[in-house]
Design a protein around this motif. Structure first.
Motif, short mmCIF file in Angstrom:
data_model
loop_
_atom_site.label_atom_id
_atom_site.label_comp_id
_atom_site.label_asym_id
_atom_site.label_seq_id
_atom_site.Cartn_x
_atom_site.Cartn_y
_atom_site.Cartn_z
N UNK A 112 -57.70 -30.03 8.44
CA UNK A 112 -58.58 -30.99 7.75
C UNK A 112 -60.00 -30.48 7.67
N UNK A 113 -60.48 -29.95 8.79
CA UNK A 113 -61.88 -29.52 8.86
C UNK A 113 -62.13 -28.42 7.82
N UNK A 114 -61.22 -27.42 7.80
CA UNK A 114 -61.45 -26.30 6.87
C UNK A 114 -61.06 -26.66 5.44
N UNK A 115 -60.18 -27.67 5.27
CA UNK A 115 -59.91 -28.20 3.93
C UNK A 115 -61.23 -28.66 3.31
N UNK A 116 -62.05 -29.28 4.13
CA UNK A 116 -63.31 -29.85 3.63
C UNK A 116 -64.34 -28.81 3.23
N UNK A 117 -64.19 -27.55 3.71
CA UNK A 117 -65.20 -26.55 3.36
C UNK A 117 -64.72 -25.56 2.31
N UNK A 118 -63.44 -25.69 1.90
CA UNK A 118 -62.89 -24.71 0.95
C UNK A 118 -63.73 -24.63 -0.33
N UNK A 119 -64.27 -25.74 -0.78
CA UNK A 119 -65.09 -25.72 -2.01
C UNK A 119 -66.59 -25.82 -1.71
N UNK A 164 -58.80 -19.04 7.54
CA UNK A 164 -58.45 -17.86 6.74
C UNK A 164 -57.94 -18.30 5.36
N UNK A 165 -57.09 -19.32 5.31
CA UNK A 165 -56.58 -19.80 4.02
C UNK A 165 -57.68 -20.52 3.23
N UNK A 166 -58.49 -21.31 3.92
CA UNK A 166 -59.55 -22.06 3.23
C UNK A 166 -60.48 -21.11 2.48
N UNK A 167 -60.69 -19.91 3.05
CA UNK A 167 -61.60 -18.96 2.43
C UNK A 167 -60.89 -18.00 1.48
N UNK A 168 -59.57 -18.20 1.28
CA UNK A 168 -58.85 -17.45 0.24
C UNK A 168 -58.14 -16.20 0.69
N UNK A 169 -57.92 -16.04 2.00
CA UNK A 169 -57.19 -14.86 2.50
C UNK A 169 -55.69 -15.11 2.53
N UNK A 465 -69.22 -21.65 11.58
CA UNK A 465 -69.50 -20.27 11.93
C UNK A 465 -68.29 -19.37 11.71
N UNK A 466 -67.07 -19.92 11.90
CA UNK A 466 -65.84 -19.12 11.74
C UNK A 466 -65.72 -18.58 10.32
N UNK A 467 -66.33 -19.26 9.37
CA UNK A 467 -66.18 -18.83 7.97
C UNK A 467 -66.77 -17.44 7.75
N UNK A 468 -67.78 -17.10 8.56
CA UNK A 468 -68.35 -15.76 8.45
C UNK A 468 -67.32 -14.70 8.79
N UNK A 469 -66.47 -14.99 9.77
CA UNK A 469 -65.47 -14.02 10.22
C UNK A 469 -64.38 -13.77 9.18
N UNK A 470 -64.14 -14.75 8.33
CA UNK A 470 -63.04 -14.61 7.36
C UNK A 470 -63.51 -14.34 5.94
#
Ligand code: NAD
Length: 484
Positions: A112-119, A164-169, A465-470
């Motif tokens: 849920x959390x990363x669903x919210x940041x995908x866009x 990883x999926x939220x950011x398109x990997x 912060x995790x988004x930077x890693x992916x």
């Protein structure tokens, strides 16, 4: 005994050489499930399929908001299957059912959390000069590999897969040898999302075969490793051959620092909870108690009283403390108790496996308090990874900081005091990734950046912060022609 296959390139398959491995129930030592023991060839299939899925138009053309919806559907489906996932996690990893339920909820929360940041993966514009437009793009890395340990199998798997999926990997995950079940169950849920084949693969197997092949695969663009320091070093060395970036989440010897002015009842509850959670097999376990000298005796007595009131049992019966995950891990804890005996360390409670016949079938170990240690002792420095609390006393606030920092690790710290100035002074000076003041762990902490200093590793997971890693940043500079 149940037999499961692994999920590679969108198909349920056996290992390429037909080898299998058995996962056991640590509460009974009974075989639980047989899974494929994957090979380098299986890893290669998974990485190749992930690359194809990553480059497929179905994935590259998907709107970021749709990636978010997909993760929300996965969160929903994890919640719909929460009871089955919790029971399987408990049987496979040994942890008390309530703790597995909490882990499953956290796994859904990651989605849920990363669903919210995908866009909301924003770039920047950078002012260079009037005739130039400069902007940055945050792009996916490609194929991300995730090697996870046995202590929080589902939670840590989703901690990597969701961002990883939220950011398109595209993702290839290797569960721990001891605990493959819930990752495979989640693969069943992912399969129902109808994504490109190979976008998520789960390759079961040993570290030597699957883990090493994954860390060293030239088609992998990033490795997230969570596990022990020696394996982390090996993974980093292996990944270095291809200049593959790594995030390392390793161990800890985290202190709870208790001052005389703290709410001692509350602090004692939390000190116990922080070391018995998952039978102490937690990277961020509060495995050191630093206690102010003037309350040493009184406070340790409160902790011991609570420890002695805890119930031990099979995780499925939802006791306070479940079994240790394996014979190997139990042997490690026993070896540390041998050191305690040889060095004459005061064992205030525990220090052995329980004698009851009911528990003799499993890998149980009593909650233990080792008192009177100094920070140069191995039992105060090394990660025991069991329900074993090492007590060190301090006299001044400066001494508390010095002892807290006197470790190769630096993951988290709890500070217990009603003096906010003292708490903030300490928070500034302690060399760790997270400080908790008058609490410990913030209830799962999905939103909070998490990672360590020193041998606790580097890079941050969780939170934004995790988004930077992916992702990686691309800068685009555009020259604007005047009067075009
Ligand atoms: P481990 O290092 O033995 O194994 C971790 C994973 O690495 C497993 O999947 C294993 O199969 C794999 N592996 C083993 N050899 C490998 C190799 N040569 N190449 C690639 N992969 C290999 O760790 P463990 O015993 O499963 O877990 C316990 C450790 O994990 C503890 O030290 C604990 O502190 C740490 N941990 C850290 C965090 C964190 O977020 N910081 C979280 C949980 C656990």
């Amino acid at each position: 005994m149940q037999r499961m296959q692994m999920f590679v390139g969108g198909e349920w398959v056996d290992s390429s050489d037909g080898e299998v491995m058995t996962s056991i129930d640590p509460a009974t030592r009974e075989p639980l499930v047989e899974v494929p023991s994957g090979t380098a060839e299986d890893v290669d299939r998974a990485v190749t399929a992930a690359r194809q899925a990553f480059e497929s138009t179905a994935w590259t053309d998907m709107l970021p908001a749709e990636r978010g919806r997909m993760l929300n559907r996965l969160a929903l489906s994890i919640r719909e299957n929460a009871e089955e996932l919790s029971r399987l996690e408990t049987l496979d990893a040994g942890k008390p059912l309530a703790q597995s339920r909490a882990d499953v909820e956290v796994a859904a929360r990651y989605c849920e959390y990363y669903a919210g940041v995908a866009d909301k993966l924003l770039g920047e514009t950078i002012p260079v000069r009037p005739d130039m437009l400069d902007y940055t793009l945050r792009e996916p890395l490609g194929v991300t590999a995730h090697i996870v340990p046995w202590n929080y199998p589902l939670q840590i798997a989703m901690r990597g897969i969701a961002p990883a999926l939220a950011t398109g990997n595209a993702v290839v995950l290797k569960p721990a040898d001891e605990t493959p079940v819930t990752a495979l169950k989640v693969a069943e849920l992912i399969e129902k999302l109808d994504l490109s084949a190979g976008l998520v693969s789960i390759v079961t197997g040993t570290g030597a075969r699957v883990g090493a092949a994954l860390a060293g695969h030239p088609g992998v663009d990033h490795v997230t490793f969570t596990g022990s320091v020696p394996t982390g070093i090996t993974v980093m060395q292996t990944a270095a051959r291809n200049v593959t970036p790594v995030t390392l989440e390793l161990g800890g010897k985290s202190p709870n620092i208790v001052f005389a002015d703290a709410d001692l009842e509350e602090a004692a509850d939390w000190v116990v909870r922080a070391i018995i959670q998952n039978a102490g097999q937690t990277c961020s376990a509060g495995s050191r108690l630093l206690v102010e000298r003037c309350i040493h005796e009184e406070f340790v007595a409160r902790v011991v009283e609570r420890m002695e009131g805890l119930t031990l049992g099979a995780g499925i019966d939802d006791p306070d403390v479940g079994p240790i995950v394996s014979q190997k891990q139990l042997d490690t804890i026993m070896a540390y108790m041998e050191i305690a005996r040889n060095d004459g360390v005061t064992v205030r409670t525990g220090g052995k496996s329980p004698s009851s016949a009911a528990l003799s079938k499993g890998f149980f170990f009593e909650p233990t308090v080792l008192d009177g240690l100094t920070s140069d002792h191995r039992l105060a420095r090394e990660e025991i990874f069991g329900p074993v609390l090492s007590v060190i006393e301090f006299e001044t606030t400066a001494q508390a900081v010095q002892i807290a920092n006197d470790t190769e690790y630096g993951l988290i710290t709890g500070v217990w005091t009603t003096n906010i100035n003292k708490a903030l002074w300490l928070a500034d000076r302690i060399r760790v990734g997270q400080v908790y003041i008058n609490n410990y762990g913030a209830g799962g902490g999905v939103e909070l950046p998490f990672g360590g200093h020193g041998k606790s590793g580097f890079g941050r997971e969780k939170g934004l912060e995790a988004l930077r890693g992916y992702t990686q940043l691309k800068n685009v500079a555009v020259k604007i022609k005047p009067n075009a």
